[in-house]
Design a protein around this motif. Structure first.
Motif, PDB file in Angstrom:
ATOM      1  N   ASN A   1       0.814  -1.214   0.000  1.00  0.00           N
ATOM      2  CA  ASN A   1       0.000   0.000   0.000  1.00  0.00           C
ATOM      3  C   ASN A   1       0.846   1.261   0.000  1.00  0.00           C
ATOM      4  O   ASN A   1       0.518   2.240  -0.681  1.00  0.00           O
ATOM      5  CB  ASN A   1      -0.913   0.022   1.218  1.00  0.00           C
ATOM      6  CG  ASN A   1      -1.927  -1.100   1.203  1.00  0.00           C
ATOM      7  OD1 ASN A   1      -1.612  -2.235   1.553  1.00  0.00           O
ATOM      8  ND2 ASN A   1      -3.133  -0.803   0.770  1.00  0.00           N
ATOM      9  N   ARG A   2       1.922   1.238   0.799  1.00  0.00           N
ATOM     10  CA  ARG A   2       2.767   2.418   0.920  1.00  0.00           C
ATOM     11  C   ARG A   2       4.226   1.988   1.010  1.00  0.00           C
ATOM     12  O   ARG A   2       4.541   0.979   1.633  1.00  0.00           O
ATOM     13  CB  ARG A   2       2.377   3.241   2.156  1.00  0.00           C
ATOM     14  CG  ARG A   2       0.947   3.753   2.082  1.00  0.00           C
ATOM     15  CD  ARG A   2       0.582   4.652   3.233  1.00  0.00           C
ATOM     16  NE  ARG A   2      -0.811   5.079   3.108  1.00  0.00           N
ATOM     17  CZ  ARG A   2      -1.406   5.922   3.949  1.00  0.00           C
ATOM     18  NH1 ARG A   2      -0.743   6.419   4.986  1.00  0.00           N
ATOM     19  NH2 ARG A   2      -2.681   6.259   3.755  1.00  0.00           N
ATOM     20  N   LEU A   3       5.088   2.774   0.394  1.00  0.00           N
ATOM     21  CA  LEU A   3       6.524   2.528   0.415  1.00  0.00           C
ATOM     22  C   LEU A   3       7.189   3.691   1.139  1.00  0.00           C
ATOM     23  O   LEU A   3       6.941   4.855   0.810  1.00  0.00           O
ATOM     24  CB  LEU A   3       7.057   2.409  -1.013  1.00  0.00           C
ATOM     25  CG  LEU A   3       8.511   1.967  -1.188  1.00  0.00           C
ATOM     26  CD1 LEU A   3       8.742   0.589  -0.572  1.00  0.00           C
ATOM     27  CD2 LEU A   3       8.859   1.946  -2.676  1.00  0.00           C
ATOM     28  N   VAL A   4       8.003   3.364   2.151  1.00  0.00           N
ATOM     29  CA  VAL A   4       8.625   4.396   2.980  1.00  0.00           C
ATOM     30  C   VAL A   4      10.135   4.173   3.031  1.00  0.00           C
ATOM     31  O   VAL A   4      10.644   3.167   2.537  1.00  0.00           O
ATOM     32  CB  VAL A   4       8.028   4.379   4.411  1.00  0.00           C
ATOM     33  CG1 VAL A   4       6.539   4.697   4.370  1.00  0.00           C
ATOM     34  CG2 VAL A   4       8.260   3.024   5.087  1.00  0.00           C
ATOM     35  N   GLU A   5      10.834   5.099   3.645  1.00  0.00           N
ATOM     36  CA  GLU A   5      12.278   4.983   3.759  1.00  0.00           C
ATOM     37  C   GLU A   5      12.653   3.804   4.661  1.00  0.00           C
ATOM     38  O   GLU A   5      11.896   3.409   5.550  1.00  0.00           O
ATOM     39  CB  GLU A   5      12.870   6.278   4.324  1.00  0.00           C
ATOM     40  CG  GLU A   5      12.717   7.483   3.403  1.00  0.00           C
ATOM     41  CD  GLU A   5      13.382   7.280   2.055  1.00  0.00           C
ATOM     42  OE1 GLU A   5      14.503   6.710   2.033  1.00  0.00           O
ATOM     43  OE2 GLU A   5      12.783   7.675   1.038  1.00  0.00           O
ATOM     44  N   THR A   6      13.831   3.265   4.438  1.00  0.00           N
ATOM     45  CA  THR A   6      14.319   2.154   5.260  1.00  0.00           C
ATOM     46  C   THR A   6      14.313   2.551   6.737  1.00  0.00           C
ATOM     47  O   THR A   6      14.761   3.644   7.093  1.00  0.00           O
ATOM     48  CB  THR A   6      15.733   1.758   4.823  1.00  0.00           C
ATOM     49  OG1 THR A   6      15.679   1.294   3.468  1.00  0.00           O
ATOM     50  CG2 THR A   6      16.300   0.661   5.713  1.00  0.00           C
TER      51      THR A   6
END
Length: 254
Positions: free
Chosen positions: A172-177
């Motif tokens: 659904n969502r891609l965020v920083e490591t």
């Protein structure tokens, strides 16, 4: 302890805490996760669950050392991690860092939503080991991404990197490591704005409608709809909208 539990603003965060084993699932971990999911459903103050892994990885699936030692890692009627066959009634978000492989990927697929960091790697390598992804991967993956891509992943066992997972709509969502849990908490906060009973009914319909016979589809939905229409929260939602204020929802048991 094989898991950690943290509660904040109606959200239960469950962390698989076996980083030395890349959060592989043994019997005790399955039992602990199952107990946490029961807590999520039973406690009316809890609205959303988040499942994640400690130490930079989500999970690499079944603990093969435990399996070879004779442990039955799956729980009767519930499966691996206690959620494969019986996910909770309330919304559950997977917050994925690092590897979500084999049964670990299948655990993420048993969740309703996935928030992944750029470090996330997904895969079903079972066929390369002479096995099949029998904890729901072959059933759920074609529901989350194009069938032919799911077929390729099941047959080749290749890993899906985070950017590709986003492209196929797998996450659904891609965020920083390092920010997967924070991203999942932000999504959970949005979900918590909705009425508890409406969330449960909506999840049930979205998750099950694809398997309902066509001739019973509307009947099954309308049975759930009738309960929601006649609920206190339906009246409260309409009143709050008309009065230009935030709604005050009942608990899930009201």
């Amino acid at each position: 302890m094989s898991i950690r539990r943290d509660i904040s603003d109606g959200v239960l965060v469950v962390s698989i805490d076996r980083p030395e084993r890349r959060n592989a699932i043994d019997r005790a971990t399955s039992e602990a996760i199952a107990d946490a999911m029961d807590q999520l459903d039973a406690d009316d103050s809890l609205r959303v669950g988040i499942l994640t892994g400690a130490g930079g990885n989500f999970s690499t699936g079944m603990d093969l050392k435990a399996f070879l030692a004779g442990e039955r890692v799956e729980l009767p009627g519930r499966g691996l991690a206690g959620i494969i066959k019986t996910p909770p009634e309330k919304p559950l978000i997977a917050a994925v860092e690092g590897y979500a492989l084999a049964g670990g990927f299948e655990i993420a697929l048993a969740c309703d939503l996935i928030v992944a960091s750029h470090s996330a790697r997904f895969g079903l390598p079972e066929a390369r080991r002479g096995l099949i992804a029998g904890s729901g991967g072959l059933i759920r993956l074609p529901e989350r991404m194009p069938r032919q891509i799911a077929m390729e992943c099941a047959m080749t066992g290749r890993m899906i990197e985070a950017d590709e997972a986003l492209r196929w709509g797998l996450v659904n969502r891609l965020v920083e490591t390092g920010e997967a849990v924070a991203g999942a908490l932000a999504l959970a906060a949005e979900i918590c704005l909705s009425a508890p009973a409406a969330l449960i009914a909506s999840k049930r319909i979205v998750a099950r409608a694809g398997r309902w016979p066509e001739e019973t589809l509307w009947q099954r939905q309308d049975e759930l709809l009738e309960d929601i229409i006649n609920s206190r929260d339906a009246r409260e939602g309409a009143a709050a909208f008309a009065e230009k204020r935030d709604p005050v929802w009942s608990t899930g048991s009201d």
